[in-house]
Design an enzyme around this catalytic site. Structure first.
Site, PDB file in Angstrom:
ATOM      1  N   MET A 177       0.690  -1.382   0.111  1.00  9.88           N
ATOM      2  CA  MET A 177       0.078   0.114   0.090  1.00  9.88           C
ATOM      3  C   MET A 177       0.834   1.112   0.039  1.00  9.88           C
ATOM      4  SD  MET A 177      -2.871  -1.356  -0.326  1.00  9.88           S
ATOM      5  CE  MET A 177      -3.914   0.237  -0.253  1.00  9.88           C
ATOM      6  N   HIS A 186      -3.983  -5.557  -9.348  1.00 12.15           N
ATOM      7  CA  HIS A 186      -5.191  -4.368  -9.098  1.00 12.15           C
ATOM      8  C   HIS A 186      -6.356  -4.992  -9.307  1.00 12.15           C
ATOM      9  CE1 HIS A 186      -6.440  -0.312  -8.566  1.00 12.15           C
ATOM     10  NE2 HIS A 186      -7.108  -0.454  -9.746  1.00 12.15           N
TER      11      HIS A 186
HETATM   12  C1  GRF Z   1      -6.139  -7.306  -3.597  1.00 11.17           C
HETATM   13  O1  GRF Z   1      -7.622  -6.937  -3.715  1.00 11.17           O
HETATM   14  C2  GRF Z   1      -5.265  -6.628  -4.588  1.00 11.17           C
HETATM   15  O2  GRF Z   1      -5.602  -6.509  -5.957  1.00 11.17           O
HETATM   16  C3  GRF Z   1      -5.234  -5.257  -4.111  1.00 11.17           C
HETATM   17  O3  GRF Z   1      -4.985  -5.245  -2.616  1.00 11.17           O
HETATM   18  C4  GRF Z   1      -5.626  -6.535  -2.187  1.00 11.17           C
HETATM   19  C5  GRF Z   1      -4.684  -7.169  -1.381  1.00 11.17           C
HETATM   20  O4  GRF Z   1      -5.230  -8.441  -0.788  1.00 11.17           O
HETATM   21  N1  GRF Z   1      -3.881  -4.741  -4.609  1.00 11.17           N
HETATM   22  P1  GRF Z   1      -4.309  -9.628  -0.182  1.00 11.17           P
HETATM   23  O5  GRF Z   1      -3.377  -8.880   0.799  1.00 11.17           O
HETATM   24  O6  GRF Z   1      -3.618 -10.244  -1.474  1.00 11.17           O
HETATM   25  O7  GRF Z   1      -5.251 -10.682   0.379  1.00 11.17           O
END
Ligand code: GRF
Length: 188
Positions: free
Chosen positions: A89, A108
């Site tokens: 993030m 994404h």
């Molecule tokens: C996913 O929906 C991904 O596409 C986005 O953030 C979320 C991460 O989920 N970039 P996780 O940590 O892989 O469960």
């Protein structure tokens, strides 16, 4: 051919990270996951990675430059060749992204170029979309703008909430990301 050495960068629960780790358990998978890095000490994915036998490190910093220097050190120490962002993030600088040009991918939760940024599911519903999905793309300096590697579509169905739509998309993410990473590992 030698399997490509891959690091995964996370900030949270790590379900996409686990999908990659599980896919890479197959002996004929063209990549191995050698390192997980989180910028959050409390990320649930860290424990999951360690339970799966993958080295996991926390790297943060007061500035983005500090964090990126720490990430780069860890990547070099582990001889990493490809980097996969999975729910990471923080936005990476143009310098960092350039250093990993075409060796850095992201997943994404939308059909890019539609809905870059956050809250993709709510925005797609609000717009009345009939289809939605996820995208794996190379990371460039423009957030969620790099060349598209692969996409998967899901229908939006009557009665969907951001939550139900997110679950449908996530199930596709878990299939798409391992396929896309394999594709890139094979050709790079
Ligand atoms: C996913 O929906 C991904 O596409 C986005 O953030 C979320 C991460 O989920 N970039 P996780 O940590 O892989 O469960």
């Amino acid at each position: 051919m030698a399997r490509k050495r891959v690091a995964i960068l996370i900030s949270g629960r790590g379900s996409n990270m686990m999908a990659l780790i599980e896919a890479a358990r197959a002996s004929d998978y063209p990549a191995e996951i050698v390192l997980v890095i989180s910028n959050k000490a409390e990320a649930g994915g860290l424990a999951l990675a360690r339970q799966a036998g993958v080295m996991a490190a926390v790297v943060d910093g007061d500035t983005r430059q500090e964090m990126e220097a720490g990430i780069q050190r860890n990547l070099e120490a582990a001889d990493v060749e490809l980097v996969a962002l999975a729910g990471f993030m923080r936005i990476l600088s143009a310098d960092f992204v350039q250093r990993w040009d075409h060796r850095l991918i992201n997943i994404h939760p939308s059909l890019l170029p539609a809905y870059p940024g956050l809250d993709t599911h709510a925005r797609a519903l609000f717009a009345g979309e009939v289809k939605h999905g996820c995208t794996v793309h190379f990371v460039t300096a423009g957030v969620d703008e790099g060349p598209i590697v692969a996409q998967a579509e899901v229908p939006v169905v009557p009665g969907d909430t951001p939550q139900t739509l997110a679950e449908r998309v996530l199930a596709e993410e878990h299939k798409l990301y391992p396929k896309a990473l394999a594709m890139i590992a094979e050709r790079s």
